[in-house]
Design an enzyme around this catalytic site. Sequence first.
Site, PDB file in Angstrom:
ATOM      1  CG  ASP B 114      38.265-102.002  -2.661  1.00  0.00           C
ATOM      2  OD1 ASP B 114      37.782-101.578  -3.721  1.00  0.00           O
ATOM      3  OD2 ASP B 114      37.583-102.524  -1.758  1.00  0.00           O
ATOM      4  CG  HIS B 121      29.158 -98.365  -0.307  1.00  0.00           C
ATOM      5  ND1 HIS B 121      28.493 -99.533  -0.004  1.00  0.00           N
ATOM      6  CD2 HIS B 121      30.441 -98.535   0.125  1.00  0.00           C
ATOM      7  CE1 HIS B 121      29.340-100.389   0.573  1.00  0.00           C
ATOM      8  NE2 HIS B 121      30.518 -99.805   0.663  1.00  0.00           N
ATOM      9  CD  GLU B 187      32.405-104.177  -0.804  1.00  0.00           C
ATOM     10  OE1 GLU B 187      33.476-103.817  -1.316  1.00  0.00           O
ATOM     11  OE2 GLU B 187      32.052-103.869   0.348  1.00  0.00           O
ATOM     12  CD  GLU B 189      34.834-102.447  -5.066  1.00  0.00           C
ATOM     13  OE1 GLU B 189      35.903-101.917  -5.446  1.00  0.00           O
ATOM     14  OE2 GLU B 189      34.609-102.780  -3.889  1.00  0.00           O
ATOM     15  CG  ASP B 221      36.338-105.915  -2.556  1.00  0.00           C
ATOM     16  OD1 ASP B 221      37.230-106.752  -2.391  1.00  0.00           O
ATOM     17  OD2 ASP B 221      36.086-105.001  -1.748  1.00  0.00           O
ATOM     18  NE  ARG B 225      29.671-106.765   3.229  1.00  0.00           N
ATOM     19  CZ  ARG B 225      30.338-105.864   2.512  1.00  0.00           C
ATOM     20  NH1 ARG B 225      31.390-105.240   3.020  1.00  0.00           N
ATOM     21  NH2 ARG B 225      29.974-105.593   1.288  1.00  0.00           N
ATOM     22  CD  GLN B 228      34.544-105.517   5.586  1.00  0.00           C
ATOM     23  OE1 GLN B 228      33.837-106.260   4.893  1.00  0.00           O
ATOM     24  NE2 GLN B 228      34.653-104.233   5.345  1.00  0.00           N
ATOM     25  CE  LYS B 241      36.119-105.310   1.920  1.00  0.00           C
ATOM     26  NZ  LYS B 241      35.087-104.852   0.983  1.00  0.00           N
ATOM     27  CB  THR B 245      39.538-109.400  -5.609  1.00  0.00           C
ATOM     28  OG1 THR B 245      39.771-109.207  -4.217  1.00  0.00           O
ATOM     29  CG2 THR B 245      38.960-108.137  -6.227  1.00  0.00           C
ATOM     30  CD  GLU B 346      25.456-100.371  -0.076  1.00  0.00           C
ATOM     31  OE1 GLU B 346      25.223 -99.183  -0.298  1.00  0.00           O
ATOM     32  OE2 GLU B 346      26.275-101.041  -0.748  1.00  0.00           O
TER      33      GLU B 346
END
Lengths: 400, 400
Positions: B114, B121, B187, B189, B221, B225, B228, B241, B245, B346
């Site tokens: 990744d 970002h 996320e 991606e 992904d 949080r 993490q 994570k 996925t 975000e």
Amino acid sequence: MTWLDLPADTLFGLDNLPYGVFSHGERTRRAGVAVGEQVLDLTAAAEGESFGRLLTAGVLNPLLADGPDTWAEVRARVREWLSEPRHADRIRPHLVPHNEITSHLPIEVADYVDFYSSEQHAINASRIFTGGDDLVPVNWKHLPIGYHGRAGTVVASGTPVVRPAGQRKPRRAEKPSFGAAKRLDFEAEVGFVVGAPSELGAPVPIDEFPRHVFGVCLVNDWSARDLQGWESQPLGPFLGKSFATSMSPWLVPLAALEHARVPQPAQDPEPFEYLRAAEPWSLDLALEIRINGHLVSSPPFATQYWTGAQQLAHLTVNGASLRTGDLYASGTVTGPAKNQRGSLLELSWGGREPLALGPGETRAFLEDGDEVVISASAPGPGGARIGFGEVRGTVAPAVV
Amino acid sequence: MTWLDLPADTLFGLDNLPYGVFSHGERTRRAGVAVGEQVLDLTAAAEGESFGRLLTAGVLNPLLADGPDTWAEVRARVREWLSEPRHADRIRPHLVPHNEITSHLPIEVADYVDFYSSEQHAINASRIFTGGDDLVPVNWKHLPIGYHGRAGTVVASGTPVVRPAGQRKPRRAEKPSFGAAKRLDFEAEVGFVVGAPSELGAPVPIDEFPRHVFGVCLVNDWSARDLQGWESQPLGPFLGKSFATSMSPWLVPLAALEHARVPQPAQDPEPFEYLRAAEPWSLDLALEIRINGHLVSSPPFATQYWTGAQQLAHLTVNGASLRTGDLYASGTVTGPAKNQRGSLLELSWGGREPLALGPGETRAFLEDGDEVVISASAPGPGGARIGFGEVRGTVAPAVV
């Protein structure tokens, strides 16, 4: 008791019987069991057995996937073959001298995870990089810190390790530069190989460790410290590690390590419940590291803060599933004494105190042509010792 | 020109022809090509062709491993079958309505990497976590930062995502606690799938990108949080994570993206030579993110700072080899505007500004039962658009 002519002090007696994959002459890759100075061609010897079909893939994955009952059955049968004289005539033709074989990667690696579980190694890293500070990271005693590595570059012992190129920025340099790594290092680690898979979404309880982990090997987690230093913030090591990770050829089954199990070092603070095991899984492995034949360190695995069982429980507590062939490594094994450090980074204290190798010969980091050999043994029954063999690699020059 | 009855505005015309793996009724997993609202059973249609043997594995890996000449041959043949009326009678029985199939993971994933390649970002992450600072990390503009993820938990679109449990320590808490993640996120991606492998020790030059990468897909992904944040120092994300996925079912071949190639955003400082491409590989993909059916963001992939070609060159510059089935993802795709952010972190600005979903409905982070759908399309020839389909997942409650 065996009809084999085994040396009394062999590290590969009937209480060990580690598994590997080898080739001999023209024959294809086959499963083998190391015994004394020979290797039993298990693929040939098991023809006609119900488990014979698990041994023809050229990797051990099918045997590992079949789970702990099969592992116990195969081990019992191999012991029987090598113990009882009535099997001698049939088994003897399947024994090959160890020095005539070529060893291969014993498994197809699924995912590779590397932990960071030696307290002394974490303290040393902190002191080397920040200068004089004995603290480990704030989360370090709460969880076994780990990260995923590159499974596709786990290589068999003996595979040359090409010095990687990449970006690095010495602390005082204004800009990064590109070129061959200058601070190439090894890390002596112990690897755990997963046999039985688990379901996605279902954490593996810590006491299920021996039902999922098949065996133990040695790992050299080659590291380019200059690449690693520049790239690792904020998402961790990447190219500084992914060029090669070497794995020893023989997987020592957990069943061979009953006498190596010792109480775990005290843990303070007490870990969360999912990290508390009913049975101890610290392992009294004595590692030895040699550079170009010189013994440079003897790390004691029993001093690790986090055990392989705790690492497995942590790895899956978020519901991540296990696959057959998953390999996870302990992190650098470093004991409290100076001659128990598991990396050249520590042995040369960041390159500032080059290590004496022989007359007039020192090393801050690895040079082209250097050979690193990591070996280990553990207590077996009745004073015998269980050998792990070795993981070996020689540094080849960069291609840039 | 086709004998098929395709809607004029289809995202799956003859210039797209993405590959996937599906099952239909009682039949085993087979390779398919999406066309209009149907799926061509490629495994059946290719019987008797020289490449037919590459399509029977239930995953696309053998096709991908055979390299770019084979990819071009199969693509040309499929176009011919679907274009020329003389093939209609033979091919028509191999077309299945898309809404009758079950899609599976198209590949067996080898390694999963990744990246972290959207400048906006990285800036947003810096502002959210450190408050007001617009700087990306010092190494960020010199190399595409990346890390390895867990290949074994890459799952097919539609697989429920069980909320993970783990350790977390809110900033003001004195100690960590254990429990279900509270800050579950997605996320959005873009993923690149490697077809042709490379040799250990031999970096892949950047302009070889289209000879190794087969195609492009969408990736979610999923990220916890809170897990993490507590675990990531110093070795990067791990359990935050590794629980899941998700990957979209259709791999759009690079050959279908010729009209989507656009010049890359200016790079300052100029990257090292190994990261400079002769041809542009920025891709003008328009992503859309929906939560429970509400369009919440439209990230533009063309704004990414580092391209897939640069990521591939970086990934291998240390000599790391590629395997068929390697998947690497772009990192969260976030554009400069507020409605172009690729993660809920975000969109809700770290949870401080919950996102409006519908009347009286807001989200700081994902709740149980929430469905996240990421879709994308790109320019094709003559004003047509190339569809990527979607990657979809619903949050299931934690098992703790």
